[in-house]
Motif scaffolding. Structure first.
Motif, PDB file in Angstrom:
ATOM      1  N   GLU A 218      -2.316   8.722  -5.684  1.00  0.00           N
ATOM      2  CA  GLU A 218      -1.748  10.065  -5.825  1.00  0.00           C
ATOM      3  C   GLU A 218      -1.690  10.485  -7.288  1.00  0.00           C
ATOM      4  OE1 GLU A 218       1.957  10.257  -3.737  1.00  0.00           O
ATOM      5  OE2 GLU A 218       0.988  10.165  -1.759  1.00  0.00           O
TER       6      GLU A 218
ATOM      7  N   ALA B 270      -8.169   6.432   3.461  1.00  0.00           N
ATOM      8  CA  ALA B 270      -7.128   7.385   3.073  1.00  0.00           C
ATOM      9  C   ALA B 270      -7.657   8.797   3.246  1.00  0.00           C
ATOM     10  CB  ALA B 270      -6.711   7.150   1.617  1.00  0.00           C
TER      11      ALA B 270
ATOM     12  N   ARG C 150      -0.083  14.506  -1.403  1.00  0.00           N
ATOM     13  CA  ARG C 150       0.294  13.390  -0.548  1.00  0.00           C
ATOM     14  C   ARG C 150      -0.924  12.740   0.096  1.00  0.00           C
ATOM     15  NH1 ARG C 150       3.902  10.730  -1.535  1.00  0.00           N
ATOM     16  NH2 ARG C 150       5.635  12.121  -1.103  1.00  0.00           N
ATOM     17  N   VAL C 151      -1.015  11.429  -0.008  1.00  0.00           N
ATOM     18  CA  VAL C 151      -2.112  10.651   0.544  1.00  0.00           C
ATOM     19  C   VAL C 151      -1.647   9.939   1.809  1.00  0.00           C
ATOM     20  CG1 VAL C 151      -3.541   8.594   0.163  1.00  0.00           C
ATOM     21  CG2 VAL C 151      -3.313  10.304  -1.640  1.00  0.00           C
ATOM     22  N   GLN C 152      -2.478   9.963   2.840  1.00  0.00           N
ATOM     23  CA  GLN C 152      -2.212   9.219   4.067  1.00  0.00           C
ATOM     24  C   GLN C 152      -3.128   8.001   4.112  1.00  0.00           C
ATOM     25  OE1 GLN C 152       0.279  10.329   5.797  1.00  0.00           O
ATOM     26  NE2 GLN C 152       0.426  12.347   4.823  1.00  0.00           N
ATOM     27  N   LEU C 153      -2.603   6.867   4.548  1.00  0.00           N
ATOM     28  CA  LEU C 153      -3.374   5.632   4.621  1.00  0.00           C
ATOM     29  C   LEU C 153      -3.515   5.172   6.070  1.00  0.00           C
ATOM     30  CD1 LEU C 153      -1.764   3.709   1.628  1.00  0.00           C
ATOM     31  CD2 LEU C 153      -4.055   4.699   1.685  1.00  0.00           C
TER      32      LEU C 153
ATOM     33  N   GLN D 160      -0.884   3.650  -2.811  1.00  0.00           N
ATOM     34  CA  GLN D 160      -0.681   5.080  -2.605  1.00  0.00           C
ATOM     35  C   GLN D 160      -0.227   5.760  -3.889  1.00  0.00           C
ATOM     36  OE1 GLN D 160       2.128   6.023   0.490  1.00  0.00           O
ATOM     37  NE2 GLN D 160       1.867   8.222   0.254  1.00  0.00           N
TER      38      GLN D 160
ATOM     39  N   SER E 202       0.818  -1.220   0.000  1.00  0.00           N
ATOM     40  CA  SER E 202       0.000   0.000   0.000  1.00  0.00           C
ATOM     41  C   SER E 202       0.850   1.266   0.000  1.00  0.00           C
ATOM     42  CB  SER E 202      -0.926   0.010   1.214  1.00  0.00           C
ATOM     43  OG  SER E 202      -0.181  -0.019   2.426  1.00  0.00           O
ATOM     44  N   GLN E 203       1.965   1.246   0.724  1.00  0.00           N
ATOM     45  CA  GLN E 203       2.779   2.452   0.890  1.00  0.00           C
ATOM     46  C   GLN E 203       3.649   2.738  -0.331  1.00  0.00           C
ATOM     47  OE1 GLN E 203       0.886   3.286   3.933  1.00  0.00           O
ATOM     48  NE2 GLN E 203       2.750   4.499   3.951  1.00  0.00           N
TER      49      GLN E 203
END
Length: 257
Positions: free
Chosen positions: A32, A66, A48-51, A28, A18-19
């Motif tokens: 993005e 996200a 920037r995406v946070q999960l 991700q 995922s990262q």
């Protein structure tokens, strides 16, 4: 800046995790890229995406969460539909909504729930090979359920920790170490020869679910008895526990806030 929360579903088979990674296709990275295209960011710019949780290569998700910040005026429905038009077939946005500016997909989460699926029969399944873990040996589900009871509560899960053991982790209230609060653990019978392992905790160590499953399968196969499982858990030594179950059977089901 607006803060947009997304709920994601994906087939992890062809993702490197995922990262975001320097090399490899990731959830991700795809997200993005799609957000940049939908919001008209200039070439080289990104959002920037946070999960909510890290999933390894081959691990799936039904309810990954996200969030990202944007100054776009798109409605949340346009975000959902627009991103889905740009995302690959193995990744989809099921929900898009605007949330408070202080919401963080990872740090605001209070609980994650995972499911692990096991196909317990003599023959493997070519159709489900990327989505279940095939175990040929007959399993005693009652023994696995009984052994799992000792894990519920706030404990040191060092025996089931993978890479990164003991690294400070804000998912566990900013405290370093291997202590986590496991809130629910249940074995369920699925369709046909399918067995489902459900588990929820405030946070998980790297590979923790797969290491627990791998060890409980040893209990189910009669290789480890209940007393030995308790001793393995109490030892806080990963070398004492069973093998890491493969990623194919693991699903991030939901995240609570």
């Amino acid at each position: 800046m607006r803060n947009i929360k997304l709920v994601l579903e994906y087939d992890g088979t062809n993702f490197a995790g995922s990262q975001l990674q320097a090399n490899g296709r990731t959830v991700q990275g795809e997200l993005e890229r799609a957000i940049a295209e939908l919001t008209g960011l200039s070439s080289g710019a990104h959002c920037r995406v946070q999960l909510a949780g890290r999933t390894d290569s081959g691990v799936h998700a039904e309810g990954q969460v996200a969030n990202f910040k944007t100054d776009s005026n798109h409605s949340t429905e346009i975000f959902r539909r627009g991103l889905n038009a740009l995302l690959p077939v193995d990744l989809v946005v099921t929900i898009a909504e605007e949330v408070s500016k202080d919401f963080h997909a990872r740090f605001s989460a209070t609980e994650r729930e995972y499911r692990y699926e096991i196909l317990n029969r003599r023959s493997r399944s070519p159709l489900s090979r990327h989505y279940v873990h095939w175990v040929k040996t007959p399993l005693d589900v009652n023994n696995m359920a009984e052994a799992g009871k000792v894990l519920v509560g706030r404990h040191d899960f060092a025996s089931f920790a993978g890479a990164g053991m003991g690294v400070p982790d804000t998912e566990s209230e900013g405290k370093p170490g291997t202590v986590r609060e496991l809130r629910r653990l249940e074995w369920r019978s699925g369709k046909g020869s399918l067995i489902e392992f459900w588990v929820a905790a405030n946070a998980f160590l790297p590979h923790m679910v797969r290491n627990i499953v791998g060890t409980l399968l040893e209990v189910g196969a009669g290789k480890i008895n209940l007393r030995e499982f308790e001793e393995i858990f109490a030892a806080c030594d990963r070398r004492r526990a069973g093998p890491t179950a493969p990623p194919s059977g693991l699903y991030l089901v939901s995240v609570k806030y």
